[in-house]
Design an enzyme around this catalytic site. Sequence first.
Site, PDB file in Angstrom:
ATOM      1  N   GLU A   1       0.813  -1.212   0.000  1.00 18.85           N
ATOM      2  CA  GLU A   1       0.000   0.000   0.000  1.00 18.85           C
ATOM      3  C   GLU A   1       0.851   1.269   0.000  1.00 18.85           C
ATOM      4  O   GLU A   1       0.348   2.361   0.193  1.00 18.85           O
ATOM      5  CB  GLU A   1      -0.924   0.015   1.225  1.00 18.85           C
ATOM      6  CG  GLU A   1      -1.925  -1.127   1.249  1.00 18.85           C
ATOM      7  CD  GLU A   1      -2.881  -1.070   2.436  1.00 18.85           C
ATOM      8  OE1 GLU A   1      -2.722  -0.161   3.290  1.00 18.85           O
ATOM      9  OE2 GLU A   1      -3.785  -1.921   2.514  1.00 18.85           O
TER      10      GLU A   1
ATOM     11  N   THR B   1       0.542   0.611  10.587  1.00 15.85           N
ATOM     12  CA  THR B   1       0.540   0.408   9.139  1.00 15.85           C
ATOM     13  C   THR B   1       0.662   1.728   8.384  1.00 15.85           C
ATOM     14  O   THR B   1       0.945   1.729   7.187  1.00 15.85           O
ATOM     15  CB  THR B   1      -0.752  -0.296   8.686  1.00 15.85           C
ATOM     16  OG1 THR B   1      -1.883   0.475   9.112  1.00 15.85           O
ATOM     17  CG2 THR B   1      -0.853  -1.689   9.279  1.00 15.85           C
TER      18      THR B   1
ATOM     19  N   ALA C   1      -7.871  -1.198  16.750  1.00 18.15           N
ATOM     20  CA  ALA C   1      -9.119  -0.937  17.462  1.00 18.15           C
ATOM     21  C   ALA C   1     -10.066  -2.135  17.427  1.00 18.15           C
ATOM     22  O   ALA C   1     -10.860  -2.320  18.345  1.00 18.15           O
ATOM     23  CB  ALA C   1      -9.809   0.302  16.895  1.00 18.15           C
ATOM     24  N   GLU C   2     -10.016  -2.938  16.359  1.00 13.45           N
ATOM     25  CA  GLU C   2     -10.899  -4.105  16.290  1.00 13.45           C
ATOM     26  C   GLU C   2     -10.587  -5.117  17.386  1.00 13.45           C
ATOM     27  O   GLU C   2     -11.440  -5.901  17.782  1.00 13.45           O
ATOM     28  CB  GLU C   2     -10.762  -4.804  14.929  1.00 13.45           C
ATOM     29  CG  GLU C   2     -11.455  -4.125  13.785  1.00 13.45           C
ATOM     30  CD  GLU C   2     -10.756  -2.863  13.339  1.00 13.45           C
ATOM     31  OE1 GLU C   2      -9.535  -2.744  13.570  1.00 13.45           O
ATOM     32  OE2 GLU C   2     -11.427  -1.998  12.771  1.00 13.45           O
TER      33      GLU C   2
ATOM     34  N   ASP D   1     -17.988   0.613  12.556  1.00 11.45           N
ATOM     35  CA  ASP D   1     -16.623   0.720  12.038  1.00 11.45           C
ATOM     36  C   ASP D   1     -16.531   1.830  11.006  1.00 11.45           C
ATOM     37  O   ASP D   1     -15.804   1.730  10.019  1.00 11.45           O
ATOM     38  CB  ASP D   1     -16.151  -0.607  11.442  1.00 11.45           C
ATOM     39  CG  ASP D   1     -14.676  -0.585  11.035  1.00 11.45           C
ATOM     40  OD1 ASP D   1     -13.912   0.210  11.618  1.00 11.45           O
ATOM     41  OD2 ASP D   1     -14.287  -1.341  10.130  1.00 11.45           O
TER      42      ASP D   1
ATOM     43  N   LYS E   1     -15.599   6.693   5.814  1.00  7.39           N
ATOM     44  CA  LYS E   1     -16.302   5.458   5.511  1.00  7.39           C
ATOM     45  C   LYS E   1     -17.820   5.616   5.477  1.00  7.39           C
ATOM     46  O   LYS E   1     -18.510   4.903   4.765  1.00  7.39           O
ATOM     47  CB  LYS E   1     -15.958   4.393   6.550  1.00  7.39           C
ATOM     48  CG  LYS E   1     -14.634   3.668   6.332  1.00  7.39           C
ATOM     49  CD  LYS E   1     -14.552   2.536   7.342  1.00  7.39           C
ATOM     50  CE  LYS E   1     -13.249   1.779   7.272  1.00  7.39           C
ATOM     51  NZ  LYS E   1     -13.219   0.677   8.261  1.00  7.39           N
TER      52      LYS E   1
ATOM     53  N   ASN F   1     -12.205   3.876   1.607  1.00  7.91           N
ATOM     54  CA  ASN F   1     -11.335   3.338   2.642  1.00  7.91           C
ATOM     55  C   ASN F   1      -9.996   4.078   2.632  1.00  7.91           C
ATOM     56  O   ASN F   1      -9.952   5.278   2.409  1.00  7.91           O
ATOM     57  CB  ASN F   1     -11.188   1.824   2.466  1.00  7.91           C
ATOM     58  CG  ASN F   1     -10.862   1.120   3.769  1.00  7.91           C
ATOM     59  OD1 ASN F   1      -9.733   1.101   4.215  1.00  7.91           O
ATOM     60  ND2 ASN F   1     -11.878   0.531   4.384  1.00  7.91           N
TER      61      ASN F   1
ATOM     62  N   CYS G   1      -9.389 -13.407   7.596  1.00  8.07           N
ATOM     63  CA  CYS G   1      -8.145 -13.604   6.843  1.00  8.07           C
ATOM     64  C   CYS G   1      -8.314 -14.574   5.670  1.00  8.07           C
ATOM     65  O   CYS G   1      -7.684 -14.396   4.627  1.00  8.07           O
ATOM     66  CB  CYS G   1      -7.037 -14.123   7.758  1.00  8.07           C
ATOM     67  SG  CYS G   1      -6.372 -12.891   8.892  1.00  8.07           S
TER      68      CYS G   1
END
Length: 718
Positions: A96, A192, A209-210, A337, A366, A425, A645
């Site tokens: 990214e 990240t 945070a998740e 979220d 978002k 996003n 995942c």
Amino acid sequence: MDIRKLRSWAGPALIAGSALLLVACGGRDTRVAQPEGFAAVDTARISSASAADEWLTYGGTYDEQRHSKLNQINKDNVGQLGVAWTYDLATNRGVESTPIVVDGTMYVTSAWSVVYALDAKTGAEKWVYDPAVDRAVGVKACCDVVNRGVAVYDGKVYVGVIDGRLEALNAETGAVVWSKVTVDQSKPYTITGAPRVVNGKVLIGNGGAELGVRGYLSAYDTSSGDLVWRFYTVPNPTKQPDGAASDDAFVKIGNVTWGDEGAWTTDGGGGTVWDSIVYDEVNNQIIFGVGNGSPWNRTFRDPSGGDNLFLSSIVAIDAETGAYKWHFQTTPGDNWDYTATQTIILADLPLGEGGASRRVAMQAPKNGFFYVVDAATGQYISGDAYVPVNWATGLDANGRPVEVAEARYGKEPFQQTPGPLGGHNWQPMAFNPDLGLAYIPAQEIPQAYVEDSRFTSRPTGWNTGIDFSAGVPPIAPPEVAKMLRASLKGRLIAWDPVARKARWTVEHENAWNGGVLSTAGGLVFQGRLTGDFSAFDAATGAKLWTHPLKSGGASGPGTYMIDGEQYVTITTGWGSAFALAAGFGFDEKVSPSVGKVVTFKIGGTAEIADTALPPIDKTPKAAAFGSLSVISEGTVHYARNCAVCHGPLGVSSGVLPDLRWSAITGNKDAWKGVVLDGNLSANGMVSFADYLTPDESEAIRAYVLTQAHTAVKAGGTQ
């Protein structure tokens, strides 16, 4: 995989000069070191118009407009663009990074926070730095082990490492100058995002945070690495002062928006600052976006039902002290979220009295609304839906959402748009100040929200409070995945923030397309999920040029000029949240080893190499087993522990293994060795023994094998 280790390409580093430059900012004097020699970047250099030939900071300039003044590549000749050079990033995970270009050197990152220094003209490697991250930390990464890039200042390259370190490297050699741990590494924090640098301070946030952490933004001294200030985004769980820059803000306005009970008092509350951080030079302040709550579901997070400041907010603080100045909350009491960490752009627009120029901050977070607020005060100016929105009917006079009652979901599911991946996003948007247009990489990815009746807080697990298995059949034929795929949409929107509407729109075949670059050549560049890199007419949206990248193109592109020649560059690679959590959204499986830097110029004739990998054996590795009740139980546990995942319905994009075709499904002991014993922890697949019993683990294996046999019978082995 053979990850290349650090190797120097030049002699000893040049010693930065000790001269001092007196910089007047916002009515106060701040002394910062003026660097000399290689990568002599300081605040003044990033601010100056002469930086147009380079790409000195993540968003191109401090205003983060991602608009280049270069126009050698333009609407008339863009059709002649060809590949100048490529560089293999040797990664099998998401990429990214926006390349930073300083003094002819490109600095770029790939998965696991590996940093590369390349010759920006030829792509020749200068050095590679691998921070040697323990791959087990990957379980803490909500959205792949990605990194969005570096900052360069005072002869040093600054990188946030996914395990929570902030490191300064010698820009010429890659040698570590200093390394600081910025988080409690016993908790599920990650980094990240790309750091930002200003006035001798390097700014960094974090993610997680998740999983249950407390978010904050920190400033470190660029020379020593010492902490200068810290601003927390949610209160101390006891609502007592932390001795931080944010203390006064919580005493005056923040604490009252939180109750005294709920998961936030033990799990931190969330609010991580994982992406957008902007320096507002005019007002000498830092404006940053704040993420979602932990857990997402406010019923569990804070039963009192407050707004929960500063979750899902745009916040401004003093650049020198970190003291609170203002905030604007995009989603009060966030339940979905709906982070406000997406691109924040500063611009001067004719929105003052009588059409006078007014400095504003713009964001398309978002939640689906495009916001314009006053940069100096945070006063709400306007907000309009830029994608379909069904959780609110609009915004009131203060910019507060007028919510649809059903969106505050309970035991009944509510099919909502946008979903948690958002109407926009992390992929950077851009702004053309000449045309007055913001370019949004927008998308539609709906989600059914319903309360998780089994919710309990887990120290390193996903703490959403949402049941993602609701409505998922235990035996799902390929048609279900195809139906979900059909619900995904993507588009590039040219948004007029003054007229408050789209000027033009380009429809894409799928969601999760790339970041945007605007140029004075009248062009807008964007990569797509399908692997194409395209240039559009900035005024009309007409497609003028496209080139296959042979990989995903989600990153924010950049441009620069060397020896009178303009280049356009992008990093490529499959991965990130969508690739992991929405495997059904891919028409074809992606190659797991394709990360590259791809750089273009007029008349380029280089080729992008293909990746030759053996085909996957898409056959079940054992007979299906288990009763319907066992498979149903496996559906729930897969959704709670594996889907984020390896993909819902057991359908992976290919970035991580598709468990339906994995050899370990064929053997009970091999499955247990990976899922419960942690035999592949070194690859990032840690033990789930704290969350799954042996019977529950076997139920997941039964579900995965059932999905494999169902796919083969239906002739669909995506």
